[in-house]
Scaffold this motif. Structure first.
Motif, PDB file in Angstrom:
ATOM      1  N   SER A 252     -63.409  82.194 -19.472  1.00  0.00           N
ATOM      2  CA  SER A 252     -63.397  82.638 -20.867  1.00  0.00           C
ATOM      3  C   SER A 252     -62.605  81.695 -21.769  1.00  0.00           C
ATOM      4  O   SER A 252     -62.877  81.603 -22.961  1.00  0.00           O
ATOM      5  CB  SER A 252     -62.838  84.055 -20.972  1.00  0.00           C
ATOM      6  OG  SER A 252     -61.526  84.137 -20.444  1.00  0.00           O
ATOM      7  N   VAL A 256     -64.400  80.392 -25.247  1.00  0.00           N
ATOM      8  CA  VAL A 256     -63.924  80.538 -26.623  1.00  0.00           C
ATOM      9  C   VAL A 256     -63.844  79.180 -27.311  1.00  0.00           C
ATOM     10  O   VAL A 256     -64.091  79.064 -28.520  1.00  0.00           O
ATOM     11  CB  VAL A 256     -62.566  81.280 -26.656  1.00  0.00           C
ATOM     12  CG1 VAL A 256     -61.422  80.391 -26.186  1.00  0.00           C
ATOM     13  CG2 VAL A 256     -62.271  81.812 -28.049  1.00  0.00           C
ATOM     14  N   LYS A 259     -67.606  77.965 -28.013  1.00  0.00           N
ATOM     15  CA  LYS A 259     -68.158  78.745 -29.124  1.00  0.00           C
ATOM     16  C   LYS A 259     -67.586  78.304 -30.467  1.00  0.00           C
ATOM     17  O   LYS A 259     -68.160  78.613 -31.517  1.00  0.00           O
ATOM     18  CB  LYS A 259     -67.873  80.232 -28.913  1.00  0.00           C
ATOM     19  CG  LYS A 259     -68.750  80.895 -27.859  1.00  0.00           C
ATOM     20  CD  LYS A 259     -68.490  82.383 -27.780  1.00  0.00           C
ATOM     21  CE  LYS A 259     -69.441  83.061 -26.808  1.00  0.00           C
ATOM     22  NZ  LYS A 259     -69.262  84.531 -26.758  1.00  0.00           N
ATOM     23  N   SER A 279     -72.838  75.951 -29.924  1.00  0.00           N
ATOM     24  CA  SER A 279     -72.024  77.162 -30.051  1.00  0.00           C
ATOM     25  C   SER A 279     -72.897  78.414 -30.055  1.00  0.00           C
ATOM     26  O   SER A 279     -72.557  79.426 -29.438  1.00  0.00           O
ATOM     27  CB  SER A 279     -71.180  77.108 -31.328  1.00  0.00           C
ATOM     28  OG  SER A 279     -70.185  76.112 -31.228  1.00  0.00           O
ATOM     29  N   ASP A 284     -70.566  83.976 -22.712  1.00  0.00           N
ATOM     30  CA  ASP A 284     -69.724  84.266 -21.558  1.00  0.00           C
ATOM     31  C   ASP A 284     -70.594  84.921 -20.491  1.00  0.00           C
ATOM     32  O   ASP A 284     -71.566  85.627 -20.798  1.00  0.00           O
ATOM     33  CB  ASP A 284     -68.583  85.198 -21.948  1.00  0.00           C
ATOM     34  CG  ASP A 284     -67.654  85.482 -20.780  1.00  0.00           C
ATOM     35  OD1 ASP A 284     -66.777  84.635 -20.509  1.00  0.00           O
ATOM     36  OD2 ASP A 284     -67.825  86.528 -20.124  1.00  0.00           O
ATOM     37  N   THR A 318     -58.658  85.388 -23.998  1.00  0.00           N
ATOM     38  CA  THR A 318     -59.714  84.553 -24.563  1.00  0.00           C
ATOM     39  C   THR A 318     -61.047  85.275 -24.608  1.00  0.00           C
ATOM     40  O   THR A 318     -61.941  84.888 -25.373  1.00  0.00           O
ATOM     41  CB  THR A 318     -59.848  83.251 -23.749  1.00  0.00           C
ATOM     42  OG1 THR A 318     -59.780  83.560 -22.346  1.00  0.00           O
ATOM     43  CG2 THR A 318     -58.742  82.269 -24.102  1.00  0.00           C
ATOM     44  N   GLN A 323     -62.967  85.914 -28.105  1.00  0.00           N
ATOM     45  CA  GLN A 323     -64.411  86.087 -28.273  1.00  0.00           C
ATOM     46  C   GLN A 323     -64.792  87.490 -28.750  1.00  0.00           C
ATOM     47  O   GLN A 323     -65.970  87.743 -29.013  1.00  0.00           O
ATOM     48  CB  GLN A 323     -65.128  85.784 -26.946  1.00  0.00           C
ATOM     49  CG  GLN A 323     -64.927  84.360 -26.454  1.00  0.00           C
ATOM     50  CD  GLN A 323     -65.739  84.065 -25.208  1.00  0.00           C
ATOM     51  OE1 GLN A 323     -66.958  84.249 -25.183  1.00  0.00           O
ATOM     52  NE2 GLN A 323     -65.080  83.607 -24.158  1.00  0.00           N
TER      53      GLN A 323
END
Length: 416
Positions: A252, A256, A259, A279, A284, A318, A323
């Motif tokens: 994760s 993040v 993204k 992105s 995830d 994260t 996210q």
């Protein structure tokens, strides 16, 4: 919050962004209630509101000091405060800007500079894997503090990658430290996706997502990592007909960051459009996999004697704050017949890993780990699971209970 930027920041992208964020803050202090470092230290300057004031003062022309830098360094960047803030203050972006400015104005002691350089260059280097293998071979002789950072040698399944081709395809970022430290996470991800009828592709030229460099204030180095990954992925993202349906992240912390490529490279004329596309494609694993639940359920075999393991889940910051993804992993695992629970009062708090934080701020990091493990203990779980390699390694160093990625547990069930 009324702000008057110093001339050096007026009209700059960083200054304009910081000013817009600062003006959203209404001094309410809700953020302090969920800030891990404020809860430990009780110092206003070690909470989001206090750090916002420090950054504001620096941007208005006040000279920062080593103490200013220390308060910003102590921030885990867990972004729990963003989840709490009623005004939508984007604290993560603000502290990133504040740290860059302070780093340029305050010279760190030599030993700190060396440590941060070693982390920045060592963890992202191709030499990390052979160095780790040497450490694993000599693990009994390694000092205790360092031994915590050296995981056991991976088992044979860590290198068993599915060979079948499927019409549905995804890209996966292998990461920088994960292939060396815990390669079974990547292999297990590919095996589970294969069981659901999805083929996992990897671009060998892709490497670190850029988070390590960014967190250590090497902003340009982090952007270079992002550009390299975009170049590596682009033939499969924009191939004939668009080959992959998603870029799947099983860490994760990487998710993040990737993204955020669109925002980070928005001012780069050569990469802005590509970064936004990458992105938008990024998911995830706990976000992507629930749609495949029916296929996975049909592949699950009979339970082992005694049933499946009881799981205590630690959702990484994260994932839940960075996210803003909550409940996906727990929902998926329950749908597939697992007993999984989070700590009732502590699940929103950071475990203390926070990338390189556990190395740079070991005392605070260990205090947060002890607090997290104490909260998880009443669940009496057979294993603790999480969704980020940093959390997994950090928690495992403080407990005898196995700590794993949740995808490894699901992979085990599919293989029985």
């Amino acid at each position: 919050m009324q702000t008057h930027l110093a001339p050096e920041f007026q009209g700059t992208p960083e200054g304009s962004t910081a000013e817009a964020i600062l003006r959203r803050c209404v001094h309410c202090g809700f953020c302090t209630a969920t800030c891990p470092t404020y809860q430990l230290l009780g110092d206003e300057l070690d909470g989001p509101r206090g750090r916002i004031y420090l950054i504001k003062q620096v941007l208005e022309g006040e000279t920062p000091t080593a103490t200013t830098q220390q308060h910003l360094d102590r921030c885990l960047t867990c972004r729990n405060c963003e989840s709490t803030c009623p005004s939508g203050v984007q604290y993560g972006q603000l502290v990133e800007i504040g740290r860059q400015v302070v780093e340029a104005k305050v010279e760190r002691p030599r030993e700190e500079r060396i440590k941060r350089w070693l982390l920045r260059e060592g963890l992202t280097s191709p030499l990390f894997k052979p160095a780790l293998r040497l450490g694993q071979a000599l693990r009994p002789l390694v000092p205790g503090a360092l031994k915590d950072k050296v995981p056991p040698t991976p088992g044979p399944r860590a290198h068993q990658w599915p060979q079948r081709a499927h019409p549905r395809k995804v890209l996966m970022l292998m990461g920088c430290v994960q292939p060396a430290m815990m390669p079974n996470i990547n292999a297990a991800t590919a095996r589970v996706l294969d069981a659901a009828g999805v083929q996992t592709l990897v671009a060998d030229e892709a490497g670190c997502c850029g988070a390590i460099r960014a967190h250590l204030n090497d902003h340009e180095g982090g952007l270079d990592d992002a550009r390299r990954n975009i170049d590596a992925w682009w033939p499969m993202v924009d191939g004939h007909g668009g080959e992959v349906e998603a870029i799947v992240m099983n860490a994760s912390g990487c998710g993040v960051q990737v993204k955020d490529y669109g925002r980070l490279l928005a001012h780069d004329p050569h990469y802005a459009e590509k970064a936004a596309r990458v992105s938008a494609l990024t998911r995830d694993l706990g976000e992507y996999l629930p749609a495949l639940t029916p296929a996975l359920r049909s592949r699950l075999g009979q339970d082992r004697p005694g049933g499946r393991p009881r799981l205590a889940y630690h959702p990484p910051c994260t994932l839940q704050h960075g996210q803003q993804l909550r409940g996906g992993v727990e929902g998926l695992m329950r749908e597939l017949g697992f007993e999984i629970a989070t700590a009732p009062s502590e699940s929103h708090l950071c475990c203390g890993s926070a990338g390189t934080y556990s190395v740079l701020q070991p005392v605070l990091s260990k205090q947060l780990r002890e607090r997290k493990l104490a909260a998880l203990a009443p669940l009496a779980a057979d294993a603790i699971v999480s969704a980020n390699i940093g959390c997994i390694q950090h928690l495992q160093a403080g407990t005898s209970v196995p700590v794993r990625h949740w995808i490894e547990v699901l992979d085990d069930a599919l293989s029985t």
